[in-house]
Design an enzyme around this catalytic site. Structure first.
Site, PDB file in Angstrom:
ATOM      1  N   LYS A 190       0.623  -1.228  -0.040  1.00 17.72           N
ATOM      2  CA  LYS A 190       0.097   0.114   0.018  1.00 17.72           C
ATOM      3  C   LYS A 190       0.846   1.268   0.177  1.00 17.72           C
ATOM      4  CE  LYS A 190      -4.379   0.827   2.328  1.00 17.72           C
ATOM      5  NZ  LYS A 190      -5.012   0.649   3.961  1.00 17.72           N
TER       6      LYS A 190
HETATM    7  O1  G3P Z   1      -7.443   1.387   5.842  1.00 17.76           O
HETATM    8  C1  G3P Z   1      -8.193   2.388   5.344  1.00 17.76           C
HETATM    9  C2  G3P Z   1      -9.328   3.008   5.581  1.00 17.76           C
HETATM   10  O2  G3P Z   1     -10.292   1.922   5.487  1.00 17.76           O
HETATM   11  C3  G3P Z   1      -9.360   3.621   6.944  1.00 17.76           C
HETATM   12  O3  G3P Z   1     -10.677   4.031   7.440  1.00 17.76           O
HETATM   13  O4  G3P Z   1     -12.225   4.389   9.246  1.00 17.76           O
HETATM   14  O5  G3P Z   1      -9.608   4.830   9.496  1.00 17.76           O
HETATM   15  O6  G3P Z   1     -11.402   6.494   7.909  1.00 17.76           O
HETATM   16  P1  G3P Z   1     -11.003   5.050   8.693  1.00 17.76           P
END
Ligand code: G3P
Length: 220
Positions: free
Chosen positions: A83
């Site tokens: 990533k």
């Molecule tokens: O892993 C990337 C993404 O899904 C993060 O989500 O909930 O931290 O905005 P969030």
């Protein structure tokens, strides 16, 4: 539509893998930090449990550094997807790592323009963050609609749209309606997909009525 789970918690991953519905895992540095464990060990464990892609994020900011980290992460298992952030250096690293047949997930995508760049850089996945856009008064799902429409215009754009930062079942439903390839969601959001009060109520009523018959399927 493929389901990935967005967590580095190996117990959650093992538990949800048993549903047979998990096609991959995404992690990020915040999720790894939450485990308090060694990054490479956690990724190796996840890769042993899940057959599909497991995203592991680089932390270098320059392209050569990201490429070096990506090569190291890639050695952990064949199903590691490296990533990288959606920055000029991240996209350079994406191009280089993709040319080495490494799956690259370009993360922190917040615009259709950025998604076009990720596809041109040969990313296997692009991760638009719908929840974080909604959080600031934006429209995460409008971004997904734009990316789906744009990618559909070009056969050469083979990047899969990995809808990320999902907060609730409506995000999953809308992403599916729009034809996004993948939804990555926290374990709680995946479990919420099962829930409906009428399912619980209906099942309770069926079982009450069945009990009155005094029958057993296995003994009939
Ligand atoms: O892993 C990337 C993404 O899904 C993060 O989500 O909930 O931290 O905005 P969030």
């Amino acid at each position: 539509m493929k389901f990935f789970i967005d967590t580095a918690d190996i117990d959650e991953i093992r538990d949800l893998a048993e549903t047979g519905l998990v096609d991959g895992v995404t992690t990020n540095p915040s999720l790894i930090a939450k485990t308090g464990r060694k990054f490479t060990e956690v990724v190796a464990e996840i890769c042993a449990v899940i057959d599909g892609p497991v995203s592991a994020e680089v932390t270098a900011l320059d392209a050569p550094g990201m490429i070096n980290e990506g090569r190291k992460l890639r050695q952990i298992a064949d199903n590691v997807a490296v990533k990288v952030p959606l920055t000029p250096d991240g996209l350079k690293a994406c191009k280089a790592l993709s040319a080495e047949d490494t799956m690259v997930n370009v993360t922190l995508c917040f615009s259709a323009a950025q998604a076009i760049l990720a596809a041109k850089a040969g990313a296997a996945f692009v991760s638009p963050f719908v929840g974080r856009l909604d959080d600031i008064g934006g429209d995460g799902m409008a971004l997904i609609a734009d990316i789906v429409e744009i990618y559909d215009n070009y056969a050469a754009f083979t990047t899969e749209i990995l809808v990320a930062s999902i907060r609730h079942p409506m995000h999953v439903i809308e992403a599916a309606r729009l034809g996004a390839h993948i939804a990555t969601m926290p374990p709680a959001a995946l479990r919420q997909l099962y829930d409906h009060p009428l399912t619980d109520k209906g099942l309770a009523a069926f079982l009450d009525d069945w009990a009155k018959t005094g029958q057993s399927i296995l003994e009939s």
